[in-house]
Design a protein around this motif. Structure first.
Motif, PDB file in Angstrom:
ATOM      1  N   ILE A 143       0.853  -1.193   0.000  1.00 14.70           N
ATOM      2  CA  ILE A 143       0.000   0.000   0.000  1.00 14.70           C
ATOM      3  C   ILE A 143       0.886   1.240   0.000  1.00 14.70           C
ATOM      4  N   ASP A 144       0.286   2.380  -0.361  1.00 21.10           N
ATOM      5  CA  ASP A 144       1.033   3.639  -0.424  1.00 21.10           C
ATOM      6  C   ASP A 144       1.001   4.415   0.880  1.00 21.10           C
ATOM      7  N   SER A 145      -0.012   4.146   1.724  1.00 16.32           N
ATOM      8  CA  SER A 145      -0.144   4.901   2.969  1.00 16.32           C
ATOM      9  C   SER A 145      -1.098   4.172   3.893  1.00 16.32           C
ATOM     10  N   ALA A 146      -1.083   4.572   5.160  1.00 17.44           N
ATOM     11  CA  ALA A 146      -2.020   3.988   6.117  1.00 17.44           C
ATOM     12  C   ALA A 146      -3.461   4.346   5.762  1.00 17.44           C
ATOM     13  N   GLU A 147      -3.683   5.564   5.273  1.00 21.35           N
ATOM     14  CA  GLU A 147      -5.039   5.952   4.888  1.00 21.35           C
ATOM     15  C   GLU A 147      -5.555   5.071   3.760  1.00 21.35           C
ATOM     16  N   GLU A 148      -4.698   4.810   2.769  1.00 19.46           N
ATOM     17  CA  GLU A 148      -5.094   3.908   1.701  1.00 19.46           C
ATOM     18  C   GLU A 148      -5.366   2.518   2.261  1.00 19.46           C
ATOM     19  N   GLY A 149      -4.514   2.071   3.176  1.00 19.22           N
ATOM     20  CA  GLY A 149      -4.691   0.751   3.764  1.00 19.22           C
ATOM     21  C   GLY A 149      -6.018   0.605   4.481  1.00 19.22           C
ATOM     22  N   VAL A 150      -6.412   1.606   5.244  1.00 17.48           N
ATOM     23  CA  VAL A 150      -7.684   1.529   5.964  1.00 17.48           C
ATOM     24  C   VAL A 150      -8.852   1.582   4.996  1.00 17.48           C
ATOM     25  N   ALA A 151      -8.739   2.375   3.939  1.00 14.71           N
ATOM     26  CA  ALA A 151      -9.792   2.380   2.916  1.00 14.71           C
ATOM     27  C   ALA A 151      -9.958   0.986   2.323  1.00 14.71           C
ATOM     28  N   ILE A 152      -8.849   0.285   2.136  1.00  7.94           N
ATOM     29  CA  ILE A 152      -8.901  -1.093   1.637  1.00  7.94           C
ATOM     30  C   ILE A 152      -9.586  -1.999   2.651  1.00  7.94           C
ATOM     31  N   LEU A 153      -9.174  -1.926   3.914  1.00  7.03           N
ATOM     32  CA  LEU A 153      -9.784  -2.767   4.949  1.00  7.03           C
ATOM     33  C   LEU A 153     -11.295  -2.580   4.989  1.00  7.03           C
ATOM     34  N   ASP A 154     -11.743  -1.332   4.870  1.00  2.00           N
ATOM     35  CA  ASP A 154     -13.174  -1.052   4.957  1.00  2.00           C
ATOM     36  C   ASP A 154     -13.942  -1.622   3.769  1.00  2.00           C
ATOM     37  N   ARG A 155     -13.262  -1.812   2.635  1.00  2.00           N
ATOM     38  CA  ARG A 155     -13.943  -2.237   1.418  1.00  2.00           C
ATOM     39  C   ARG A 155     -13.812  -3.727   1.124  1.00  2.00           C
ATOM     40  N   ILE A 156     -12.751  -4.365   1.587  1.00  2.00           N
ATOM     41  CA  ILE A 156     -12.590  -5.791   1.284  1.00  2.00           C
ATOM     42  C   ILE A 156     -13.349  -6.685   2.251  1.00  2.00           C
ATOM     43  N   ARG A 157     -13.820  -6.143   3.355  1.00  2.00           N
ATOM     44  CA  ARG A 157     -14.356  -6.967   4.436  1.00  2.00           C
ATOM     45  C   ARG A 157     -15.518  -7.855   3.989  1.00  2.00           C
ATOM     46  N   VAL A 158     -16.350  -7.373   3.039  1.00  3.28           N
ATOM     47  CA  VAL A 158     -17.493  -8.181   2.606  1.00  3.28           C
ATOM     48  C   VAL A 158     -17.070  -9.379   1.761  1.00  3.28           C
ATOM     49  N   TRP A 159     -15.844  -9.349   1.222  1.00  7.22           N
ATOM     50  CA  TRP A 159     -15.357 -10.430   0.366  1.00  7.22           C
ATOM     51  C   TRP A 159     -14.536 -11.475   1.117  1.00  7.22           C
ATOM     52  N   LEU A 160     -14.126 -11.179   2.330  1.00  8.38           N
ATOM     53  CA  LEU A 160     -13.240 -12.084   3.045  1.00  8.38           C
ATOM     54  C   LEU A 160     -13.864 -13.465   3.311  1.00  8.38           C
ATOM     55  N   PRO A 161     -15.186 -13.575   3.581  1.00  4.11           N
ATOM     56  CA  PRO A 161     -15.751 -14.919   3.753  1.00  4.11           C
ATOM     57  C   PRO A 161     -15.606 -15.798   2.514  1.00  4.11           C
ATOM     58  N   VAL A 162     -15.655 -15.204   1.328  1.00  2.00           N
ATOM     59  CA  VAL A 162     -15.483 -16.001   0.106  1.00  2.00           C
ATOM     60  C   VAL A 162     -14.060 -16.542   0.032  1.00  2.00           C
ATOM     61  N   LEU A 163     -13.078 -15.710   0.372  1.00  2.00           N
ATOM     62  CA  LEU A 163     -11.691 -16.172   0.390  1.00  2.00           C
ATOM     63  C   LEU A 163     -11.491 -17.270   1.430  1.00  2.00           C
ATOM     64  N   LEU A 164     -12.140 -17.129   2.582  1.00  2.00           N
ATOM     65  CA  LEU A 164     -12.074 -18.183   3.599  1.00  2.00           C
ATOM     66  C   LEU A 164     -12.620 -19.489   3.041  1.00  2.00           C
ATOM     67  N   ALA A 165     -13.753 -19.436   2.355  1.00  2.00           N
ATOM     68  CA  ALA A 165     -14.357 -20.647   1.794  1.00  2.00           C
ATOM     69  C   ALA A 165     -13.413 -21.324   0.804  1.00  2.00           C
ATOM     70  N   LEU A 166     -12.709 -20.540  -0.005  1.00  2.00           N
ATOM     71  CA  LEU A 166     -11.774 -21.097  -0.975  1.00  2.00           C
ATOM     72  C   LEU A 166     -10.600 -21.799  -0.301  1.00  2.00           C
ATOM     73  N   SER A 167     -10.247 -21.354   0.899  1.00  2.74           N
ATOM     74  CA  SER A 167      -9.060 -21.886   1.573  1.00  2.74           C
ATOM     75  C   SER A 167      -9.354 -23.046   2.516  1.00  2.74           C
ATOM     76  N   THR A 168     -10.594 -23.365   2.790  1.00  2.00           N
ATOM     77  CA  THR A 168     -10.949 -24.261   3.894  1.00  2.00           C
ATOM     78  C   THR A 168     -10.158 -25.574   3.845  1.00  2.00           C
ATOM     79  N   ASN A 169      -9.501 -25.880   4.975  1.00  2.00           N
ATOM     80  CA  ASN A 169      -8.572 -27.004   5.002  1.00  2.00           C
ATOM     81  C   ASN A 169      -8.345 -27.495   6.431  1.00  2.00           C
ATOM     82  N   SER A 170      -9.402 -27.460   7.260  1.00  2.00           N
ATOM     83  CA  SER A 170      -9.244 -27.919   8.651  1.00  2.00           C
ATOM     84  C   SER A 170     -10.520 -28.571   9.161  1.00  2.00           C
ATOM     85  N   PRO A 171     -10.899 -29.713   8.596  1.00  6.27           N
ATOM     86  CA  PRO A 171     -12.135 -30.369   9.037  1.00  6.27           C
ATOM     87  C   PRO A 171     -11.986 -31.155  10.334  1.00  6.27           C
TER      88      PRO A 171
END
Length: 388
Positions: A143-171
């Motif tokens: 990232i270019d700055s902390a402000e940019e980083g926080v803007a990213i955190l605020d926007r990616i949060r709705v997609w993180l469950p999909v990434l978790l589903a793709l990675s699932t590997n602990s049954p």
């Protein structure tokens, strides 16, 4: 890991990315977790072909592989595969193997890594830490700055469950089928700063949260902010922590590619003045629970509309969201292939359950082999454009 952003200024500017993979150390004969990390690291001699750094993790039954930052996806893929091979070679010197399993198939008597910080954590968290053995996969994107980083955190949060589903590997947990595709994820929610988070709005608000948790006394330092995605403590990156370590290196490559493209798209959204998606932390906790419970073999929460949808539909929504950035990075064809592959063969959790029909030893042996599988064949990169 020390990612750095290439100069900004247009769609051809490329963000660097790197990964951290936590691997289980297993006795080569019994397949049970073996507390050998300090012995392995004492024996490691750096060589010219080393592709990353081997490091201690929380328990001595774990070994972490930290990649260098890369610009090209093919180079990161080679680093992920090379790091796994490097770790396994080192483990074999002391009668062990490594396996990309996010939890152990067998029960284990754990031994904390020899580190003063971990000892203080044991005093703070007691049994919650003493019996904790999970392996995650962390993606860093520059990232270019902390402000940019926080803007990213605020926007990616709705997609993180999909990434978790793709990675699932602990049954499995302590020899039992947990019923989850990722039991690691709910196990990690025992920490007071883990899981989903509300939008921060600014870097100042993010740091205010960190200071509050330090003042509360529930963490020892900023490195114990364990939310699903955070600003990295030591590097100018966003660090996405939601995922299980992936059984297949191909799946790790897929998630890293999607994550970098998602960061790029959400920065563009922020720069265009578009608001962050609206979702409460409670909404996202439910979405993450659903992803951890079912993986790709059940419904997921629709990242944009809420309510349940097919896992394939959620993956398609994520792909469509990041498609412009994938094209700019030249990663579209590779990501399409990897998404089709995981949809057809399933995740690491699916593979483990298939092997469990033959018993725990079959799960372990297969995991050791799958961990070392080479990533897909990478086409030669296109020639650089001719100078005008």
């Amino acid at each position: 890991m020390q990612p750095a952003t290439e100069p900004s200024g247009g769609p051809t500017a490329r963000r660097t990315f790197g990964v951290e993979e936590e691997l289980l150390l297993l006795d080569a004969h019994t397949g049970r977790p073996a507390p050998l990390a300090p012995l392995i690291l004492a024996d490691v001699v750096p060589s010219d072909d080393d592709v990353g750094e081997l490091s201690l993790e929380l328990q001595q039954q774990q070994l972490e592989v930290i990649s260098r930052p890369h610009t090209e996806l093919r180079d990161l893929a080679a680093a992920i595969h090379g790091g796994r091979r490097q770790a396994d070679r080192a483990a074999q010197h002391v009668g062990a193997r490594v396996a990309a399993l996010a939890t152990s198939v067998h029960p284990a008597t754990l031994r904390l890594a020899p580190d003063g910080r971990y000892a203080r954590m044991r005093e703070l968290y007691g049994l919650a830490l003493a019996d904790h053995l999970t392996c995650g996969f962390h993606v860093h994107v520059s990232i270019d700055s902390a402000e940019e980083g926080v803007a990213i955190l605020d926007r990616i949060r709705v997609w993180l469950p999909v990434l978790l589903a793709l990675s699932t590997n602990s049954p499995f947990w302590n020899g039992l089928d947990s019923g989850y595709a990722s039991y690691r994820y709910p196990m990690n929610l025992r920490w007071p700063t883990s899981g989903t988070y509300e939008p921060f709005g600014s870097a100042w608000e993010y740091q205010k949260m960190v200071r509050a948790r330090l003042n509360d006394g529930v963490i020892l330092d900023e490195g114990m902010i364990y939310i699903d995605a955070r600003l990295a403590r030591k590097h100018p990156t966003v660090e996405v922590r939601v995922c299980d370590v992936c059984l297949y290196s191909d799946d790790a490559v897929l998630i890293a590619a999607l994550m970098r493209a998602l960061v790029e798209e959400e920065v563009r959204s922020w720069q265009a003045g578009e608001p962050a998606p609206v979702a409460t932390a409670a909404d996202l906790r439910a979405a993450s629970w659903t992803a951890s419970r079912y993986g790709l073999r059940g419904p997921l929460v629709n990242p944009l509309l809420g309510g349940l949808c097919d896992a394939a539909d959620a993956m398609h929504l994520l792909f469509e969201r990041v498609l412009p950035a994938l094209r700019d990075y030249g990663d579209e064809a590779t990501v399409r292939r990897l998404l089709n592959q995981i949809e057809q063969r399933g995740t690491g959790a699916d593979r483990q359950r298939q092997q469990m029909r033959l018993g725990p030893a079959a799960v372990v042996d297969d995991a050791v082999n799958c961990t070392q599988l080479s990533p897909l064949d990478w086409p030669e990169p296109p020639p650089p454009p001719s100078a005008p």
